[in-house]
Design an enzyme around this catalytic site. Structure first.
Site, PDB file in Angstrom:
ATOM      1  N   ASP A   1       0.828  -1.217   0.000  1.00  0.00           N
ATOM      2  CA  ASP A   1       0.000   0.000   0.000  1.00  0.00           C
ATOM      3  C   ASP A   1       0.858   1.261   0.000  1.00  0.00           C
ATOM      4  O   ASP A   1       0.488   2.267  -0.598  1.00  0.00           O
ATOM      5  CB  ASP A   1      -0.904   0.002   1.239  1.00  0.00           C
ATOM      6  CG  ASP A   1      -1.953  -1.098   1.164  1.00  0.00           C
ATOM      7  OD1 ASP A   1      -2.392  -1.411   0.045  1.00  0.00           O
ATOM      8  OD2 ASP A   1      -2.314  -1.644   2.215  1.00  0.00           O
TER       9      ASP A   1
ATOM     10  N   GLU B   1       1.597   5.155   5.535  1.00  0.00           N
ATOM     11  CA  GLU B   1       2.673   6.139   5.713  1.00  0.00           C
ATOM     12  C   GLU B   1       2.356   6.959   6.961  1.00  0.00           C
ATOM     13  O   GLU B   1       1.199   7.340   7.171  1.00  0.00           O
ATOM     14  CB  GLU B   1       2.737   7.101   4.517  1.00  0.00           C
ATOM     15  CG  GLU B   1       2.915   6.422   3.174  1.00  0.00           C
ATOM     16  CD  GLU B   1       4.303   5.867   2.987  1.00  0.00           C
ATOM     17  OE1 GLU B   1       5.248   6.668   2.960  1.00  0.00           O
ATOM     18  OE2 GLU B   1       4.444   4.633   2.910  1.00  0.00           O
TER      19      GLU B   1
ATOM     20  N   ASP C   1      -2.602   5.406   4.624  1.00  0.00           N
ATOM     21  CA  ASP C   1      -2.298   4.320   3.667  1.00  0.00           C
ATOM     22  C   ASP C   1      -0.937   3.695   3.957  1.00  0.00           C
ATOM     23  O   ASP C   1      -0.184   3.364   3.038  1.00  0.00           O
ATOM     24  CB  ASP C   1      -2.310   4.830   2.220  1.00  0.00           C
ATOM     25  CG  ASP C   1      -3.704   5.235   1.757  1.00  0.00           C
ATOM     26  OD1 ASP C   1      -4.667   4.975   2.496  1.00  0.00           O
ATOM     27  OD2 ASP C   1      -3.817   5.816   0.667  1.00  0.00           O
TER      28      ASP C   1
END
Ligand SMILES: CCCCCCCCCCCCC/C=C/[C@@H](O)[C@H](COP(=O)(O)O)NC(=O)CCCCCCCCCCCCCCC
Ligand SMILES: Nc1ncnc2c1ncn2[C@@H]1O[C@H](COP(=O)(O)OP(=O)(O)O)[C@@H](O)[C@H]1O
Ligand SMILES: [Ca+2]
Length: 516
Positions: free
Chosen positions: A170, A475, A473
């Protein structure tokens, strides 16, 4: 039946189907390639059929749908003695394939360090041979550092390509998406720092070859994390629009998100897991367990605008599936709105709802976030392309209750059926942590800073005075005040959403058969 031999016997061909012997047929949209086959060579090699006349043959490669949304490349070889007839078939089938709009030129980015560090091998062994079979040419980049793919996307001649493929998880997908959306806005003179700017849609599709740790975007849009299945969706030229949310702080653009934007539990899991990258995908279980035990909650204010334009609700029993009518209705609305206002953003004076409290987790999801760990996801009824996100608020509760909540992500029980969980379908929201609110309203109160880590009012309550971080996502995003807005169908994937289960697909097939 010998796998590579079938007979060329009164097969029918129409624009939509190739009918093979008996009741077997393949939609032309699911043919991968047609190739002339040197059957005589094969037979010579195997020492069989030596006395027969010279044979002419061709092979049709097609998608075979297996269990659990898994696709495989299957093939059938047809032969006959008449060379001209054989060539006519090859020609007719190739013409039919030409009518399909499929990618011919792809730009591929591989993260060699994602997941179990198998990205390069997965691409070379499982994906590249299929692309070459389908006559797709590729430019392949193996990244050497984080943001390599993103930076490169600002430089390449993007119009040369019919799509971009990312091999990774992702995080890698997020990087490629930022490159593409960012490039699009830059080329159109849109200022990403303006949270109200109407963003330009990105028409170059992204294909995801799952080779990461969670692969939630792939799983939630295809129904399985499987490199071969994803490669076949890319080859067939599938298209799935996707909502993207923008995240801002004080008129500064921070990030885009398509799957999970999570504060508290998932933010803490991610932050801790980054230090344990060497563990591979297992790091999430380790950090998940650790974070579960620490049981921190965070205080803050959330305000949101409910998504009134969409028909669905997060508590619906039906989920978003291929050809979803709720997403289609949003697409129509979007088109009408564009006709009416062009690129101008509609003035939005809709009501804001405000909620203050102490939360173990604040999760905003643009899609179900289904993944192998949680096959129905964080919000099973969320839609891929309806212009809304599901905002899930998990209030402070006991460890035992939070565990009950987590366990429901792995079984069929309703994870929203708890007094401490609220869920809303929203089109935008804002969050400010209590710490920041306090600092803003009373900057001189230095006393707060000396109270250590936990809540001053109730030291035993595990309410963390420090801020959490956002898991965007996959991060980490370090901001204790954010402004989020959903952009309906801002981008497209090489996918088709999750198809109805196999039984229904089979009954559809026999209906088509009756029609033929
Ligand atoms: C008791 C078992 C509870 C299992 C709960 C599983 C919930 C899983 C939900 C996953 C949502 C995933 C949303 C997507 C996130 C990804 O974008 C993102 C990045 O992906 P990438 O690495 O491929 O780049 N991935 C993540 O942030 C990973 C989230 C995974 C969290 C796993 C949490 C496990 C919790 C285990 C608690 C155990 C308690 C046991 C007590 C006895
Ligand atoms: N060559 C590289 N070296 C280090 N990091 C990279 C490289 N290429 C990409 N990345 C970064 O690695 C991060 C995680 O990648 P991802 O493929 O999502 O793996 P995982 O699912 O294991 O987290 C992403 O943020 C991406 O930007
Ligand atoms: Ca959505």
């Amino acid at each position: 039946m010998d796998k590579w031999i079938s007979m060329l016997r009164c097969h029918k061909i129409s624009r939509s189907f190739l009918c093979m012997s008996g009741n077997c047929f393949v939609p032309t949209s699911e043919i991968i390639a047609v190739e002339e086959t040197d059957l005589n060579k094969k037979q010579r090699n195997s020492g069989k059929w030596q006395k027969m006349a010279k044979l002419h043959a061709f092979t049709v490669y097609y998608v075979k749908k297996a269990q659990n949304h898994r696709w495989r490349c299957s093939d059938v070889t047809f032969w006959c003695v008449d060379e001209q007839l054989c060539n006519q078939w090859i020609q007719a089938l190739k013409e039919l394939l030409e009518l399909q709009t499929r990618p011919k030129q792809l730009l591929v980015y591989i993260n060699p360090y994602g997941g179990k560090r198998q990205g390069k091998r997965i691409y070379e062994q499982k994906v590249a041979p299929l692309f070459s079979l389908a006559s797709i040419s590729t430019d392949v980049f193996v990244t050497e550092r984080a943001n390599h793919a993103k930076d490169n996307l600002f430089e390449v001649n993007i119009n040369k390509y019919d799509g971009v493929v990312c091999v990774g998880g992702d995080g890698m997908f997020s990087e490629v998406m930022h490159g593409l959306i960012g490039r699009m806005q830059k080329d159109s003179g849109i200022d990403q720092n303006n949270p109200k700017a109407p963003l330009v849609q990105c028409n170059i599709r992204i294909g995801i070859i799952p080779a990461g740790s969670t692969d939630c975007v792939c799983y939630s849009t295809v129904g399985i994390s499987d490199p071969v299945t994803s490669a076949l969706h890319i080859i067939l030229g599938d298209s799935q629009p996707l909502d993207v949310s923008s995240v801002h702080h004080n008129n500064t653009f921070l990030k885009y998100t398509v799957s999970l934007l999570g504060y508290g539990f998932y933010g803490d899991v991610l932050k801790d897991s980054e230090k344990k990258r060497w563990m591979g995908p297992m790091r999430y279980d380790y950090s998940g367990f650790k974070t579960f035990l620490s049981h921190h909650c965070y205080e803050g204010t959330i305000s949101f605008q409910p998504a009134k334009h969409t028909l669905g609700s997060p508590r619906d029993k039906d989920s978003c599936r291929t050809g979803c009518h709720i997403c289609r209705q949003s697409e129509q609305q979007l088109a009408e709105q564009r006709k009416k206002c062009g690129l101008k953003h509609e003035e939005d004076e809709e009501e804001w709802k405000v909620i203050k409290g102490k939360f173990l987790a604040i999760n905003a999801v643009n899609m179900s976030c289904a993944c192998p760990r949680s096959p129905k996801g964080l919000s099973p009824a969320a839609h891929l392309a309806d212009g809304s996100a599901d905002l899930i608020l998990v209030r402070k509760c006991s460890r035992f209750d939070f565990l009950r909540y987590l366990v429901r992500h792995t079984n069929q029980d309703d994870q929203f059926d708890f007094s401490f969980v609220d869920v809303y379908r929203v089109k935008s929201f804002q969050f400010t942590s209590k710490l920041l609110e306090d600092n803003e309203s009373d900057v001189t109160d230095i006393g707060k800073k000396h109270f250590g880590q936990f809540c001053r009012d109730h030291p035993a309550c595990c309410c963390n005075i420090a801020n959490s971080t956002w898991n965007c996502d996959g991060e980490t995003l370090d901001s204790s005040a954010i402004e989020v807005r959903v952009h309906c169908q801002l981008m497209k994937l090489f996918a088709r959403g999750i198809e109805e289960n196999h039984k229904e697909a089979v009954s559809n097939q026999s209906r088509v058969e009756q029609l033929l």
